[in-house]
Structure formats: structure tokens, C-alpha cells
Design a protein around this motif. Sequence first.
Motif, PDB file in Angstrom:
ATOM      1  N   ASP A 126     -19.337 -44.989   8.013  1.00  0.00           N
ATOM      2  CA  ASP A 126     -20.303 -44.636   9.056  1.00  0.00           C
ATOM      3  C   ASP A 126     -20.828 -43.217   8.864  1.00  0.00           C
ATOM      4  N   VAL A 127     -19.924 -42.292   8.563  1.00  0.00           N
ATOM      5  CA  VAL A 127     -20.332 -40.904   8.347  1.00  0.00           C
ATOM      6  C   VAL A 127     -21.231 -40.807   7.117  1.00  0.00           C
ATOM      7  N   ARG A 128     -20.791 -41.428   6.013  1.00  0.00           N
ATOM      8  CA  ARG A 128     -21.601 -41.413   4.792  1.00  0.00           C
ATOM      9  C   ARG A 128     -22.986 -41.988   5.034  1.00  0.00           C
ATOM     10  N   LEU A 131     -25.168 -39.745   7.298  1.00  0.00           N
ATOM     11  CA  LEU A 131     -25.645 -38.561   6.582  1.00  0.00           C
ATOM     12  C   LEU A 131     -26.727 -38.935   5.576  1.00  0.00           C
ATOM     13  N   ASN A 132     -26.522 -40.027   4.848  1.00  0.00           N
ATOM     14  CA  ASN A 132     -27.546 -40.460   3.888  1.00  0.00           C
ATOM     15  C   ASN A 132     -28.856 -40.786   4.585  1.00  0.00           C
ATOM     16  N   ASP A 133     -28.786 -41.486   5.722  1.00  0.00           N
ATOM     17  CA  ASP A 133     -30.008 -41.801   6.469  1.00  0.00           C
ATOM     18  C   ASP A 133     -30.697 -40.530   6.939  1.00  0.00           C
ATOM     19  N   PRO A 152     -25.360 -36.128  12.761  1.00  0.00           N
ATOM     20  CA  PRO A 152     -25.862 -37.482  13.020  1.00  0.00           C
ATOM     21  C   PRO A 152     -24.865 -38.487  13.590  1.00  0.00           C
ATOM     22  N   PHE A 153     -23.864 -38.042  14.306  1.00  0.00           N
ATOM     23  CA  PHE A 153     -22.960 -38.964  14.970  1.00  0.00           C
ATOM     24  C   PHE A 153     -22.483 -38.320  16.264  1.00  0.00           C
ATOM     25  N   PRO A 154     -21.998 -39.121  17.204  1.00  0.00           N
ATOM     26  CA  PRO A 154     -21.664 -38.598  18.528  1.00  0.00           C
ATOM     27  C   PRO A 154     -20.449 -37.682  18.519  1.00  0.00           C
ATOM     28  N   LYS A 155     -20.397 -36.793  19.509  1.00  0.00           N
ATOM     29  CA  LYS A 155     -19.241 -35.918  19.682  1.00  0.00           C
ATOM     30  C   LYS A 155     -18.043 -36.765  20.078  1.00  0.00           C
ATOM     31  N   CYS A 156     -16.893 -36.420  19.539  1.00  0.00           N
ATOM     32  CA  CYS A 156     -15.682 -37.178  19.868  1.00  0.00           C
ATOM     33  C   CYS A 156     -14.970 -36.595  21.071  1.00  0.00           C
TER      34      CYS A 156
END
Length: 186
Positions: A126-128, A131-133, A152-156
Motif C-alpha cells: 500500500d505504501v509503495r 508513493l508511486n501513484d 499519501p496515506f492516513p495518519k495512524c
Amino acid sequence: VHESLEENIRDSLVFGDNKDVELEKSFSFEEDGIQFRGRVDMVNNETGRIVDFKTRATWYGFNPPFMKHVDQLMTYMRGLDKNKASLAYVNVKDFETRQWPNGFGAEQYIEFHEERWTHIKDKAKDVRDALNDRLDARDDDDLVVSDFDDVPFPKCGGCDMCEEEGESKKQPSNKYSFDLTIGDIK
């Protein structure tokens, strides 16, 4: 700091008579299109057990396990083809050491957990992909992350990055937590 820790507490963490221990053992592997690499603090080759050191300034708020540390252990075990691991939390002021799972002894360890490993790989994908997108959609001049909103992903809500951004120090959601105390800890 780690070199001093290794010298000062190594013998108490080497379970068994054989002192066949490797320090700072590096590994690298690819699985499902994701490259994993790292360096483990200590591997006891006699017992097949990994020990990772975590330093602390105080014991205030100490309540392991921290899932990011469990995830590291899972990655180390996968990378070195070992099935047992533990954490040695060390106070840097006096070298007081607390092991997780609790207590020092040959029978205190966590085993590799396939379901947790699948979660770690999914999270890495998901992270990869995010980031690629994000990188594909930006100009070269716009690739520097200067604001938390650029991530590009939500805060945990539980990681160091979120805490530095003023988020509460609550533990992350249990959405992906696993019961590692039943059947996995010996």
C-alpha cells in the motif's frame, strides 16, 4: 550506544552454553515484489533466536509490545529464516534491561506469525503503490514532502511521525492487531 549495549548485556541474552552469536547481522530479500532489508542486533545461532535492542530514556509509559517493534521482529525472522525472537528494552542511563516477552530466559520469545507477516507485506505494498501513484502525478520540482498533508496515506495516530505533528499519543487502531499472547509466545 548499540555497541555498548551488546558488550554489556550480550551474555545475559545468549541462552545456552554455545556462544555462537552474530551481532549486527544484515539481510536482504524480495517477496511479492517488495524488497526488504535490515540489520538485526543479535542472532543466537545455537537457539535460532533473534534479539533486537530498543533503547529508552525512562520506563515511564512502558507497556509493550509496540506493534511496530513486533513488525520488525517478524521481518527479521522472515529475512533470516528464524522462528523465535524477542526484544530487549534497555534504559540508556543505567543499562537496566527489560525483555519482551516478559522475563529473561530461554523460553521467553515470540514465534513467527504468518497472518501478521501477510499484513506487513500488504501494508508495504500500500505504501509503495501510494508513493508511486503520488510520484507519477507530480513534477520533479514537487517531489519533496514538506508538509504532513503531502504524505499519501492516513495518519495512524500512534507513530513517531504523527506524534511529532501534534497528534495524540494514543495507540493505533486495533484494526490490524493480532493476539500474540495466545499460542504464539512460549
